[in-house]
Design a protein around this motif. Sequence first.
Motif, PDB file in Angstrom:
ATOM      1  N   PHE A   1       0.837  -1.200   0.000  1.00  0.00           N
ATOM      2  CA  PHE A   1       0.000   0.000   0.000  1.00  0.00           C
ATOM      3  C   PHE A   1       0.870   1.248   0.000  1.00  0.00           C
ATOM      4  N   ALA A   2       0.371   2.297  -0.674  1.00  0.00           N
ATOM      5  CA  ALA A   2       1.122   3.548  -0.762  1.00  0.00           C
ATOM      6  C   ALA A   2       1.094   4.333   0.538  1.00  0.00           C
ATOM      7  N   TYR A   3       0.020   4.180   1.331  1.00  0.00           N
ATOM      8  CA  TYR A   3      -0.157   4.937   2.584  1.00  0.00           C
ATOM      9  C   TYR A   3      -0.001   3.953   3.737  1.00  0.00           C
ATOM     10  N   ARG A   4       1.038   4.176   4.552  1.00  0.00           N
ATOM     11  CA  ARG A   4       1.315   3.283   5.683  1.00  0.00           C
ATOM     12  C   ARG A   4       1.554   4.167   6.895  1.00  0.00           C
ATOM     13  N   GLY A   5       0.536   4.307   7.731  1.00  0.00           N
ATOM     14  CA  GLY A   5       0.582   5.349   8.730  1.00  0.00           C
ATOM     15  C   GLY A   5       0.564   4.895  10.173  1.00  0.00           C
TER      16      GLY A   5
ATOM     17  N   GLY B   1     -15.476   8.807  -5.305  1.00  0.00           N
ATOM     18  CA  GLY B   1     -14.206   8.992  -5.992  1.00  0.00           C
ATOM     19  C   GLY B   1     -12.992   8.976  -5.090  1.00  0.00           C
ATOM     20  N   GLY B   2     -13.185   8.698  -3.807  1.00  0.00           N
ATOM     21  CA  GLY B   2     -12.062   8.628  -2.878  1.00  0.00           C
ATOM     22  C   GLY B   2     -11.659   7.199  -2.589  1.00  0.00           C
ATOM     23  N   ARG B   3     -10.833   7.051  -1.608  1.00  0.00           N
ATOM     24  CA  ARG B   3     -10.416   5.724  -1.162  1.00  0.00           C
ATOM     25  C   ARG B   3     -10.500   5.665   0.357  1.00  0.00           C
ATOM     26  N   VAL B   4     -10.086   4.527   0.906  1.00  0.00           N
ATOM     27  CA  VAL B   4     -10.273   4.267   2.326  1.00  0.00           C
ATOM     28  C   VAL B   4      -8.939   3.909   2.970  1.00  0.00           C
ATOM     29  N   ILE B   5      -8.712   4.446   4.160  1.00  0.00           N
ATOM     30  CA  ILE B   5      -7.616   4.037   5.036  1.00  0.00           C
ATOM     31  C   ILE B   5      -8.217   3.145   6.106  1.00  0.00           C
ATOM     32  N   LEU B   6      -7.609   2.005   6.325  1.00  0.00           N
ATOM     33  CA  LEU B   6      -8.144   1.042   7.288  1.00  0.00           C
ATOM     34  C   LEU B   6      -7.414   1.131   8.623  1.00  0.00           C
ATOM     35  N   SER B   7      -8.208   1.360   9.679  1.00  0.00           N
ATOM     36  CA  SER B   7      -7.693   1.400  11.050  1.00  0.00           C
ATOM     37  C   SER B   7      -8.655   0.641  11.960  1.00  0.00           C
ATOM     38  N   PRO B   8      -8.891  -0.648  11.703  1.00  0.00           N
ATOM     39  CA  PRO B   8      -9.850  -1.378  12.539  1.00  0.00           C
ATOM     40  C   PRO B   8      -9.426  -1.357  14.007  1.00  0.00           C
ATOM     41  N   ALA B   9     -10.313  -0.854  14.851  1.00  0.00           N
ATOM     42  CA  ALA B   9      -9.932  -0.539  16.224  1.00  0.00           C
ATOM     43  C   ALA B   9      -9.530  -1.762  17.027  1.00  0.00           C
TER      44      ALA B   9
ATOM     45  N   ASP C   1      -7.854  -2.055  -4.700  1.00  0.00           N
ATOM     46  CA  ASP C   1      -7.630  -0.778  -5.373  1.00  0.00           C
ATOM     47  C   ASP C   1      -8.338   0.380  -4.668  1.00  0.00           C
ATOM     48  N   ASP C   2      -9.376   0.063  -3.892  1.00  0.00           N
ATOM     49  CA  ASP C   2     -10.110   1.098  -3.161  1.00  0.00           C
ATOM     50  C   ASP C   2      -9.429   1.484  -1.855  1.00  0.00           C
ATOM     51  N   ILE C   3      -8.422   0.735  -1.452  1.00  0.00           N
ATOM     52  CA  ILE C   3      -7.750   0.948  -0.171  1.00  0.00           C
ATOM     53  C   ILE C   3      -6.488   1.773  -0.398  1.00  0.00           C
ATOM     54  N   LEU C   4      -6.441   2.955   0.198  1.00  0.00           N
ATOM     55  CA  LEU C   4      -5.239   3.776   0.120  1.00  0.00           C
ATOM     56  C   LEU C   4      -4.141   3.186   0.989  1.00  0.00           C
ATOM     57  N   GLY C   5      -4.522   2.657   2.163  1.00  0.00           N
ATOM     58  CA  GLY C   5      -3.517   2.070   3.027  1.00  0.00           C
ATOM     59  C   GLY C   5      -4.051   1.706   4.389  1.00  0.00           C
ATOM     60  N   VAL C   6      -3.128   1.537   5.311  1.00  0.00           N
ATOM     61  CA  VAL C   6      -3.393   1.085   6.674  1.00  0.00           C
ATOM     62  C   VAL C   6      -2.757   2.080   7.641  1.00  0.00           C
ATOM     63  N   GLU C   7      -3.462   2.381   8.729  1.00  0.00           N
ATOM     64  CA  GLU C   7      -2.906   3.267   9.757  1.00  0.00           C
ATOM     65  C   GLU C   7      -3.183   2.704  11.145  1.00  0.00           C
ATOM     66  N   ALA C   8      -2.166   2.793  11.999  1.00  0.00           N
ATOM     67  CA  ALA C   8      -2.275   2.315  13.377  1.00  0.00           C
ATOM     68  C   ALA C   8      -2.305   3.510  14.320  1.00  0.00           C
TER      69      ALA C   8
END
Length: 503
Positions: A128-132, A372-380, A424-431
């Motif tokens: 993923f391009a976004y790793r936060g 038209g956006g994407r999603v960052i996943l941060s499942p609590a 493709d809809d996922i921008l990335g993952v963030e913790a």
Amino acid sequence: MTSLPLAPLPSSVTPAKGVTFALTHTVSVTGDPDAAGVLHRLILTRTGLHLTASPGSAEPGRAVIDVTVDGDGPPESYRLTVADNRVTVRGADAAGLFYGVQTLSQLITGSPEGWVIPGVDIDDAPRFAYRGVMLDVARHFHDVATVTAYLERAASLKFNVLHLHLSDDQGWRLALTRRPELTARAAASAVGGGAGGFFTSDDYRAIIAHAAANHMTVVPEFDMPGHTHAVGLAYPEVAALPALDGWDAAGGPTPVAGETYTGMGVGFSSLRIGAPETDAFVDDILTELAELTPGPYLHFGGDEAHGTPAADFAAFVARTSRVIADLGKTPIAWHEAGVAADLAPGTIGQYWGLVSPTDGADERARAFVAGGGRVILSPADAVYLDMKPAADSPLGLTWANGPTSLERAYSWEPCEIVPGISEDDILGVEAPLWTETVRDLDDIDALAFPRVAAAAEAAWSVPAGTAAGRTWESFRKRVGGLGPLWTTLGIRFPASPEVSWTL
């Protein structure tokens, strides 16, 4: 697949049997000066060795580590080869070379013969391009030194985004010339009545510069329209009265308008939606934030606005997203903002619901993709690092199906969280790391490690189960081997009983 102490797991790892590179003070480092400097510092910290710097080629026959950008491969990718007398790290770009150096530092091992690097060929690129990682500096304030130390830890695990949660009910943490009363009147406290604090614009620029040196982008967040009690201390004309029907008190005090809030409750505060004073306030703070922030994203919150009527909430988040877009930035909001039908096109949604979505959180997340956006996943219940790692942990909370063990932090797959959302809809993952119980860097380490490495693997590595080493059993062994490196880097991680640590 490898049992080498590597996290996150590289795309391809091929051990070279019988090959060992001896790391001594006679080794020469050549190539890119920035990457060589990072490598020198890591090797010195890990081993105490001062290696020889060679701006050009090394002397014939001398053992060498060469680190170079060659432009080959996808963004942030690298290749690493360890032979008997030569180590090469090749990055597609400066970020890829930096990550290759971090991987090399993980491979350094003590042996009876001295420091060695095992022979290996690695070809690696991010999923993923976004790793936060997110650090909340509002519930408890954390100074520049703490923030930069944490971002360095995150960068070593190939995270490339630092999300700073800069405002909440307990305090406002960034000085703004357009709204000086925010830090003059609303920054002096924290959860439990502790000392507050705030960043000056120079502090904020220093964090951004340090992040850039570690190939991280800073994403700032002013949380609105909820989580805004502190705003009312400075500009009461834009704050609604606390709404105490249905708020989560979390066992703390009842909020009073115009008085500092030091509890951990949520959902009671709001802005005065639609008031000209509020619109002017939002425009001012976001304009200045955009001016201070070189990165492409501004986060405007939008979560837990239980004190805001539904129609007002939808109108507010839609307008705010458009303000940010008009400033030339990409808006990010927590998934609740997906209820608004007219968010700015391309607005990013950050999903913080559970691994198994509840209460329509999945529907709201899908709305960002439809727009038209994407999603960052941060499942609590997987990557909220502020959850207790064990029931007897003195730090952390448990509301997200906690405690959250290391195994549970590892055992989830981004594409399986929100039905109807593809890779493709996922921008990335963030913790995220919320700081209700976190007061200093030691507390950050105690909650983040080793679970932040599990989040790093979800963000960087191939999908779970698609490679022999992308398993819980492999991960716990690999992370156990990182204990000596983390110790020498000064990371005060707890010795999780789920891991067999290398001593």
